[in-house]
Design a protein around this motif. Structure first.
Motif, mmCIF file in Angstrom:
data_model
loop_
_atom_site.group_PDB
_atom_site.id
_atom_site.type_symbol
_atom_site.label_atom_id
_atom_site.label_comp_id
_atom_site.label_asym_id
_atom_site.label_seq_id
_atom_site.Cartn_x
_atom_site.Cartn_y
_atom_site.Cartn_z
ATOM 1 N N ASP A 72 87.517 3.997 45.265
ATOM 2 C CA ASP A 72 87.215 3.104 44.155
ATOM 3 C C ASP A 72 87.191 3.910 42.866
ATOM 4 O OD1 ASP A 72 86.351 1.195 42.416
ATOM 5 O OD2 ASP A 72 84.268 1.165 43.137
ATOM 6 N N LEU A 73 88.130 3.639 41.960
ATOM 7 C CA LEU A 73 88.223 4.390 40.725
ATOM 8 C C LEU A 73 87.614 3.630 39.552
ATOM 9 C CD1 LEU A 73 91.765 5.980 40.991
ATOM 10 C CD2 LEU A 73 89.555 7.005 41.465
ATOM 11 N N SER A 74 86.792 2.628 39.846
ATOM 12 C CA SER A 74 86.136 1.900 38.772
ATOM 13 C C SER A 74 84.903 2.663 38.326
ATOM 14 C CB SER A 74 85.743 0.498 39.247
ATOM 15 O OG SER A 74 84.809 0.580 40.308
ATOM 16 N N GLY A 75 84.296 2.221 37.221
ATOM 17 C CA GLY A 75 83.100 2.878 36.723
ATOM 18 C C GLY A 75 83.390 3.699 35.493
ATOM 19 N N ARG A 76 82.355 4.340 34.972
ATOM 20 C CA ARG A 76 82.508 5.132 33.766
ATOM 21 C C ARG A 76 83.120 6.493 34.082
ATOM 22 N NH1 ARG A 76 76.531 3.791 31.120
ATOM 23 N NH2 ARG A 76 76.887 1.569 30.816
ATOM 24 N N SER A 77 83.814 7.045 33.086
ATOM 25 C CA SER A 77 84.424 8.362 33.271
ATOM 26 C C SER A 77 83.353 9.430 33.100
ATOM 27 C CB SER A 77 85.558 8.571 32.260
ATOM 28 O OG SER A 77 85.112 8.300 30.948
ATOM 29 N N ASP A 78 83.096 10.188 34.146
ATOM 30 C CA ASP A 78 82.088 11.240 34.111
ATOM 31 C C ASP A 78 82.634 12.464 33.397
ATOM 32 O OD1 ASP A 78 79.457 12.272 35.051
ATOM 33 O OD2 ASP A 78 80.731 13.707 36.096
ATOM 34 N N THR A 79 83.946 12.620 33.440
ATOM 35 C CA THR A 79 84.614 13.770 32.835
ATOM 36 C C THR A 79 85.840 13.300 32.073
ATOM 37 O OG1 THR A 79 83.934 15.201 34.674
ATOM 38 C CG2 THR A 79 85.743 15.984 33.301
ATOM 39 N N MET A 80 86.018 13.772 30.844
ATOM 40 C CA MET A 80 87.220 13.470 30.073
ATOM 41 C C MET A 80 87.746 14.769 29.475
ATOM 42 S SD MET A 80 86.232 9.891 28.123
ATOM 43 C CE MET A 80 87.927 9.473 27.732
ATOM 44 N N ILE A 81 88.972 15.116 29.828
ATOM 45 C CA ILE A 81 89.593 16.340 29.323
ATOM 46 C C ILE A 81 90.944 15.988 28.717
ATOM 47 C CG2 ILE A 81 90.466 18.633 29.888
ATOM 48 C CD1 ILE A 81 88.523 18.725 32.209
ATOM 49 N N LEU A 82 91.121 16.347 27.447
ATOM 50 C CA LEU A 82 92.402 16.153 26.770
ATOM 51 C C LEU A 82 93.193 17.451 26.887
ATOM 52 C CD1 LEU A 82 94.439 14.729 24.974
ATOM 53 C CD2 LEU A 82 92.998 15.267 22.995
ATOM 54 N N VAL A 83 94.395 17.347 27.450
ATOM 55 C CA VAL A 83 95.243 18.515 27.671
ATOM 56 C C VAL A 83 96.532 18.363 26.874
ATOM 57 C CG1 VAL A 83 96.536 19.865 29.374
ATOM 58 C CG2 VAL A 83 94.333 18.847 29.997
ATOM 59 N N THR A 84 96.892 19.383 26.115
ATOM 60 C CA THR A 84 98.187 19.405 25.439
ATOM 61 C C THR A 84 98.980 20.596 25.950
ATOM 62 O OG1 THR A 84 97.353 20.707 23.570
ATOM 63 C CG2 THR A 84 97.244 18.307 23.381
ATOM 64 N N VAL A 85 100.279 20.396 26.145
ATOM 65 C CA VAL A 85 101.140 21.440 26.701
ATOM 66 C C VAL A 85 102.344 21.633 25.789
ATOM 67 C CG1 VAL A 85 102.405 22.240 28.726
ATOM 68 C CG2 VAL A 85 100.457 20.690 29.009
ATOM 69 N N ASN A 86 102.597 22.885 25.415
ATOM 70 C CA ASN A 86 103.743 23.211 24.572
ATOM 71 C C ASN A 86 104.588 24.270 25.271
ATOM 72 O OD1 ASN A 86 105.491 24.370 22.571
ATOM 73 N ND2 ASN A 86 104.211 23.460 20.981
ATOM 74 N N PRO A 87 105.667 23.869 25.939
ATOM 75 C CA PRO A 87 106.498 24.818 26.691
ATOM 76 C C PRO A 87 107.124 25.899 25.823
ATOM 77 C CG PRO A 87 106.992 22.557 27.311
ATOM 78 C CD PRO A 87 106.144 22.484 26.087
ATOM 79 N N ALA A 88 107.463 25.556 24.579
ATOM 80 C CA ALA A 88 108.087 26.543 23.705
ATOM 81 C C ALA A 88 107.146 27.712 23.431
ATOM 82 C CB ALA A 88 108.513 25.893 22.387
ATOM 83 N N LEU A 89 105.857 27.436 23.421
ATOM 84 C CA LEU A 89 104.848 28.470 23.201
ATOM 85 C C LEU A 89 104.269 29.000 24.508
ATOM 86 C CD1 LEU A 89 102.844 26.792 20.269
ATOM 87 C CD2 LEU A 89 104.663 28.508 20.098
ATOM 88 N N ASN A 90 104.697 28.417 25.626
ATOM 89 C CA ASN A 90 104.131 28.771 26.938
ATOM 90 C C ASN A 90 102.609 28.694 26.905
ATOM 91 O OD1 ASN A 90 106.472 29.150 28.408
ATOM 92 N ND2 ASN A 90 106.651 31.298 27.807
ATOM 93 N N SER A 91 102.086 27.607 26.351
ATOM 94 C CA SER A 91 100.644 27.501 26.224
ATOM 95 C C SER A 91 100.142 26.098 26.515
ATOM 96 C CB SER A 91 100.196 27.921 24.822
ATOM 97 O OG SER A 91 100.554 26.953 23.864
ATOM 98 N N MET A 92 98.874 26.036 26.894
ATOM 99 C CA MET A 92 98.204 24.778 27.166
ATOM 100 C C MET A 92 96.821 24.828 26.530
ATOM 101 S SD MET A 92 97.469 22.934 30.854
ATOM 102 C CE MET A 92 96.547 24.311 31.547
ATOM 103 N N LYS A 93 96.432 23.735 25.883
ATOM 104 C CA LYS A 93 95.106 23.620 25.301
ATOM 105 C C LYS A 93 94.312 22.567 26.062
ATOM 106 C CE LYS A 93 96.291 25.088 20.598
ATOM 107 N NZ LYS A 93 95.391 26.245 20.508
ATOM 108 N N MET A 94 93.016 22.850 26.264
ATOM 109 C CA MET A 94 92.153 21.917 26.975
ATOM 110 C C MET A 94 90.920 21.631 26.119
ATOM 111 S SD MET A 94 92.345 23.432 30.877
ATOM 112 C CE MET A 94 91.492 22.022 31.572
#
Length: 300
Positions: A72-94
């Motif tokens: 059951d995936l209903s309910g409030r989000s206990d965790t929220m993580i925004l991830v951005t990925v830039n392959p040209a820079l070989n980097s990921m931000k969280m």
């Protein structure tokens, strides 16, 4: 032709066919699992953009951990993580977004804790609300039942973390330093916040650490040997708007970006408003986060 050479050819042929059969089985299982977890986003209020992942354009994801039981995936989000990925820079931000962050809930017209968005309107409302808060496009989402996250870690064989200070949580003791955690231990590790001098932000940092460890472990070839167990867990606990083709392309084109992960931190206050405790970000802080993420996504 010598008998020994014939036998060698037969053995190689059998191994080749076995490999092809296993590859087809894994792909077929992947396709079934991808179909089971695929859930397109419906009802978004803010306009979405199209990212060309074939051309390795920068892309963003909202990862929401739902503290629910079973599948059951209903309910409030206990965790929220925004991830951005830039392959040209070989980097990921969280960026871990505290669940008590006070913001406008897009599509509802209220100002509340951001974790209410998922409960009200699922991934669409959560994506819109995060996008509105930081003025950055949210391209895809992934939700996972945290109980399923525990099982996924076990399917991967566990994860390694580097703990900043000793504490106990959920019946487990976590000494300072590097240690190897099972799924149950990892869940307890991420849920502790009362003993953390940083409170919810310390908890968020541990959540990012676990998510990062899972992403790296899942990307390793050795994990394929546990494909069946992983697919069973994922099929029952994860939802995403990405198709199998999207995920396959991401795996091929964006894997190198996992090498450098920048975890965004920020200042905040915790006022009590109308009897409820909130996390409040100043306009300057929001602007700084927005600028960093937009630059990483090449939006400006």
């Amino acid at each position: 032709m010598k008998k020994g050479f014939k036998i060698a050819i037969i053995i190689v042929g059998v191994l080749f066919l076995a490999g092809v059969g296993f590859a087809y089985y894994v792909y077929d299982s992947l396709r079934d699992t991808a179909n089971a977890i695929h859930e397109p986003v419906e009802g978004r209020q803010l306009p979405s953009r199209v990212v060309d992942i074939e051309d390795s354009e920068p892309v963003s994801f909202l990862i929401a951990g739902i503290d629910a039981r079973g599948d059951d995936l209903s309910g409030r989000s206990d965790t929220m993580i925004l991830v951005t990925v830039n392959p040209a820079l070989n980097s990921m931000k969280m960026l871990s977004i505290p669940r008590d962050t006070r913001t406008e809930i897009i599509g509802r017209g209220t100002v509340e804790k951001i974790n209410h968005a998922y409960a009200y309107g699922g991934p669409a409302m959560a994506m819109d609300s995060v996008e509105n808060l930081f003025n950055v496009n949210i391209d895809h989402y992934v939700t996972i039942n945290m109980e399923g996250f525990k099982e996924l870690i076990d399917a991967l064989g566990g994860v390694t973390v580097n703990n900043n200070f000793a504490f106990s949580s959920g019946g487990y003791s976590f000494p300072e330093g590097q240690q190897f955690l099972s799924g149950e231990e990892a869940l307890a590790y991420t849920r502790m916040r009362k003993e953390d001098p940083q409170g919810d932000f310390g908890r968020a940092a541990r959540q990012r650490e676990i998510v990062q460890a899972v992403i790296k472990e899942a990307a390793q070839f050795g994990s394929i040997t546990k494909a069946n167990e992983m697919l069973d867990v994922v099929g029952g606990s994860v939802k995403t708007d990405m198709s199998l083709e999207d995920m396959w392309t991401l795996q091929n084109n964006y894997r190198g970006s996992l090498g450098t992960v920048d975890q965004i931190t920020f200042d905040y206050t915790t006022p009590t408003i109308d009897g409820a405790s909130y996390v409040v970000l100043s306009d300057e802080t929001v602007a700084e986060i927005s600028s960093e993420l937009r630059e990483h996504l090449e939006l400006d």
